[in-house]
Structures are given as C-alpha cells and as structure tokens.
Design a protein around this motif. Structure first.
Motif, PDB file in Angstrom:
ATOM      1  N   GLU A 244       0.835  -1.202   0.000  1.00 52.76           N
ATOM      2  CA  GLU A 244       0.000   0.000   0.000  1.00 52.76           C
ATOM      3  C   GLU A 244       0.867   1.249   0.000  1.00 52.76           C
ATOM      4  O   GLU A 244       2.061   1.191   0.284  1.00 52.76           O
ATOM      5  N   TYR A 245       0.247   2.373  -0.307  1.00 55.24           N
ATOM      6  CA  TYR A 245       0.921   3.671  -0.295  1.00 55.24           C
ATOM      7  C   TYR A 245       1.437   3.961   1.110  1.00 55.24           C
ATOM      8  O   TYR A 245       0.679   3.987   2.072  1.00 55.24           O
ATOM      9  N   SER A 246       2.745   4.128   1.250  1.00 52.39           N
ATOM     10  CA  SER A 246       3.339   4.320   2.573  1.00 52.39           C
ATOM     11  C   SER A 246       4.598   5.176   2.481  1.00 52.39           C
ATOM     12  O   SER A 246       5.721   4.682   2.633  1.00 52.39           O
ATOM     13  N   PRO A 247       4.448   6.476   2.209  1.00 56.03           N
ATOM     14  CA  PRO A 247       5.622   7.344   2.055  1.00 56.03           C
ATOM     15  C   PRO A 247       6.443   7.424   3.330  1.00 56.03           C
ATOM     16  O   PRO A 247       5.909   7.296   4.438  1.00 56.03           O
ATOM     17  N   GLN A 248       7.747   7.629   3.157  1.00 58.40           N
ATOM     18  CA  GLN A 248       8.655   7.728   4.291  1.00 58.40           C
ATOM     19  C   GLN A 248       9.437   9.046   4.206  1.00 58.40           C
ATOM     20  O   GLN A 248       9.889   9.441   3.128  1.00 58.40           O
ATOM     21  N   ASP A 249       9.579   9.697   5.351  1.00 59.49           N
ATOM     22  CA  ASP A 249      10.434  10.885   5.497  1.00 59.49           C
ATOM     23  C   ASP A 249       9.934  12.094   4.723  1.00 59.49           C
ATOM     24  O   ASP A 249      10.691  13.043   4.476  1.00 59.49           O
ATOM     25  N   SER A 250       8.659  12.112   4.347  1.00 63.25           N
ATOM     26  CA  SER A 250       8.118  13.281   3.651  1.00 63.25           C
ATOM     27  C   SER A 250       8.032  14.498   4.564  1.00 63.25           C
ATOM     28  O   SER A 250       7.892  15.628   4.095  1.00 63.25           O
ATOM     29  N   ASP A 251       8.134  14.276   5.882  1.00 58.12           N
ATOM     30  CA  ASP A 251       8.118  15.378   6.838  1.00 58.12           C
ATOM     31  C   ASP A 251       9.456  16.103   6.927  1.00 58.12           C
ATOM     32  O   ASP A 251       9.508  17.261   7.363  1.00 58.12           O
ATOM     33  N   GLN A 252      10.533  15.448   6.518  1.00 55.07           N
ATOM     34  CA  GLN A 252      11.866  15.983   6.787  1.00 55.07           C
ATOM     35  C   GLN A 252      12.156  17.331   6.096  1.00 55.07           C
ATOM     36  O   GLN A 252      12.718  18.235   6.724  1.00 55.07           O
ATOM     37  N   PRO A 253      11.822  17.519   4.819  1.00 59.86           N
ATOM     38  CA  PRO A 253      12.075  18.844   4.225  1.00 59.86           C
ATOM     39  C   PRO A 253      11.411  19.969   5.005  1.00 59.86           C
ATOM     40  O   PRO A 253      12.029  21.011   5.258  1.00 59.86           O
ATOM     41  N   LEU A 254      10.150  19.774   5.407  1.00 54.04           N
ATOM     42  CA  LEU A 254       9.455  20.824   6.149  1.00 54.04           C
ATOM     43  C   LEU A 254      10.053  21.012   7.532  1.00 54.04           C
ATOM     44  O   LEU A 254      10.144  22.142   8.030  1.00 54.04           O
ATOM     45  N   ARG A 255      10.475  19.940   8.180  1.00 57.83           N
ATOM     46  CA  ARG A 255      11.134  20.078   9.487  1.00 57.83           C
ATOM     47  C   ARG A 255      12.379  20.948   9.364  1.00 57.83           C
ATOM     48  O   ARG A 255      12.637  21.817  10.212  1.00 57.83           O
ATOM     49  N   TYR A 256      13.184  20.718   8.333  1.00 62.44           N
ATOM     50  CA  TYR A 256      14.392  21.514   8.152  1.00 62.44           C
ATOM     51  C   TYR A 256      14.070  22.964   7.789  1.00 62.44           C
ATOM     52  O   TYR A 256      14.760  23.889   8.225  1.00 62.44           O
ATOM     53  N   ILE A 257      13.019  23.160   7.017  1.00 61.57           N
ATOM     54  CA  ILE A 257      12.608  24.530   6.676  1.00 61.57           C
ATOM     55  C   ILE A 257      12.175  25.284   7.924  1.00 61.57           C
ATOM     56  O   ILE A 257      12.591  26.428   8.161  1.00 61.57           O
TER      57      ILE A 257
END
Length: 316
Positions: A244-257
């Motif tokens: 199934e659709y299960s993205p990983q680490d998509s939060d990281q760019p925004l966390r760094y921003i």
C-alpha cells in the motif's frame, strides 16, 4: 497578522516535486502534527493535492509501473496555512513549482521567485543519479544548469538561504546505511560544482545545504531501465502484491525549513539580520512547536547537513 514564507522547487518536469508536497501533506498529521500544528491548504491546492494523492496510490494498482506522475507544464503555487490546531494560521507557506524548462526559457521569472524565497528545494531523480554509474543524471537532473542558475541568483546574497537536495524515488537506495552512504557520496560527486559554489567565501556563511531523501510512495522500488529512442524509461515494482501507499520521510524537508526559519527568527530578535521582519508574528506556541519539530530532523540513512550547521542550530 499572517507571515508569509516562500519556497521554490527546482527539478526537471516529472521528477516528482508535486509528489513530495502530496506526501508531505498526507503524512503531516502523523508526523509534525504531533506537535499540535495544523497544515491547511487553500481550496485550489487541496483539490490538486487530492488528485495527485489518488494518482500516487493508483501507481500501486499494477505490480510494475514506469516513472511516476506527469509533470506540470505551467507554473503552480501551493499555499498552506500553518499554525496551532484549531486556530487561524500564523504562517502562509507558499511552494512555487515550475517546469524544468523555465530555467532556460523564463530566466527573469525564475530569478525573481528564487530571490524572494527563504528556501529552495531541488528534487533529484535518484535512479537517474545512481543507475549505470549515473549515465542518465545529466539528462534527467541537469546539475550544471542548476549550478549556473545559482551562480546568477545567489550573487551578492544578502540574506541567509536554505537549499535542500531531495532525492526522490529513492526507496531502493536508502534501505541500509551502506547504500545510503553510496547515495550521499554520489550526490557530493555529481553536484560537486554546486557544493563548491555554496562553500565559496561569499556564500559559506549564508547558505545552509541539507540532503533530505523522500520516499514518496515507500513501497515501490526501482527495478530496471530501458533505453527507447535514446531516452531512458525507468521501471518500478511493488515490494509485494499487497503493498500500500506508505511514504517515508516526507516530513523531513518541512522540518528543516521550519528549523531554518526559527533560527532566523531568533537571530533577528537578537539584533542580527535586522532586514528580516516577516517572522515577527510568530507566537510562543509556534516557536516551541518548531523546536519540537526540529528535534526529529534526521542525520542518518542518507540525511546530512552538508553546510551551514550554525544556520540550523537552535538554542533556547
């Protein structure tokens, strides 16, 4: 008063810039949302992201697929409100996407946008970078053109900037530390000209640069590349038929921003960078939530701060 934060996304058409935003939005509540923050797209962005989410999930309908989503042919802006859950947003995040060809055909337009942005996200097609010793990297990622672009737009830079190198479709290459190190080493090698520019005397103290891989589907891995009419066609396979659709680490760019912008805000309060005023609207809750979010920035598994640690260090 709502502050405005602009982020530009660079990358060739179809490389996966909108997929990054889609995964970030879809996963926000279970990642950064744990700090009590709320991310709300405007009506137009919500409609487009919902459509893209359906398309990303549809990639899992077939065991084998090619590439990803079709890229945009026109500039697109994605606007999100960010603030405390249940309240009006403190910040508007505006992600500007435009076709890769605009770096050639609409230079003044792109230059203006990038100069207004606190952060730039460079999406990297990972199979093109890694497979066949990077044979398709120049064609698909165009690193020299991107380097030349920054030579022009970051000349005489006055305010600090954050540049995120974001490998996408990278599932195959970040499954263990050894493979992730190979990915990092390849990025440092193939983007050496860009990194050399950022580390120059005039930019070293002003530009923070971070590698943040994003697995935009999470369960679809690169399997092979076929050359058809002198162009590569990349094929991907699900890890199993029931994946199934299960993205990983998509939060990281925004966390760094958020981490970068909070640091700028705190430095401004101490009297540094007095020209930066647009983040004074941050309340204490938002600042504390940004701190908590920053604590979960990753440093291993393909993640690395290449430059500008001091631009990201937050001290109370």
């Amino acid at each position: 008063m709502t502050s405005e934060l602009k982020i530009t996304m660079l990358g060739q058409r179809g490389v996966g810039k909108t997929s990054i935003l889609t995964a970030m939005y879809e996963q926000f509540e279970s990642t950064i949302g744990e700090t009590g923050l709320q991310l709300t797209p405007d009506a137009e962005s919500s409609a487009l992201l919902s459509k893209r989410l359906g398309e990303l999930k549809a990639l899992l309908n077939d065991f084998e697929a090619t590439g990803g989503l079709e890229g945009t042919e026109e500039p697109q802006s994605f606007t999100f409100g960010l603030g405390k859950l249940g309240r009006k947003p403190n910040i508007q995040l505006i992600f500007q996407d435009f076709p890769g060809g605009y770096l050639q055909s609409h230079l003044e337009f792109v230059d203006k946008i990038v100069k207004e942005c606190a952060a730039v996200l460079i999406a990297i097609d990972t199979p093109a970078l890694m497979e066949n010793n990077g044979r398709w990297h120049d064609l698909m990622n165009n690193p020299k053109q991107i380097t030349d672009f920054f030579k022009r737009t970051y000349a005489d830079l006055e305010e600090p900037k954050l540049v995120l190198l974001v490998p996408v479709r990278c599932e195959k290459y970040v499954q263990n530390e050894q493979d992730a190190k190979k990915l990092l080493d390849r990025i440092k090698n193939k983007y050496s000209g860009l990194l050399r520019l950022f580390s120059s005397e005039d930019l070293l103290t002003k530009v923070a640069c971070v590698v943040t891989p994003v697995q935009t589907v999470g369960t679809v891995f690169f399997s092979q590349v076929k050359e058809i009419d002198s162009r590569p066609h990349f094929y991907f396979r699900k890890i199993d038929h029931n994946a199934e659709y299960s993205p990983q680490d998509s939060d990281q760019p925004l966390r760094y921003i958020l981490r970068f912008v909070l640091k700028l805000h705190l430095d401004t309060k101490r009297g540094l960078f007095s020209s930066i005023r647009r983040w004074f609207g941050w309340d204490e809750y938002l600042k504390e939530a940004a701190r908590k979010s920053a604590e979960k920035c990753k440093y291993t598994g393909g993640f690395e701060i290449l430059q500008g640690q001091d631009r990201l260090d937050i001290k109370k």
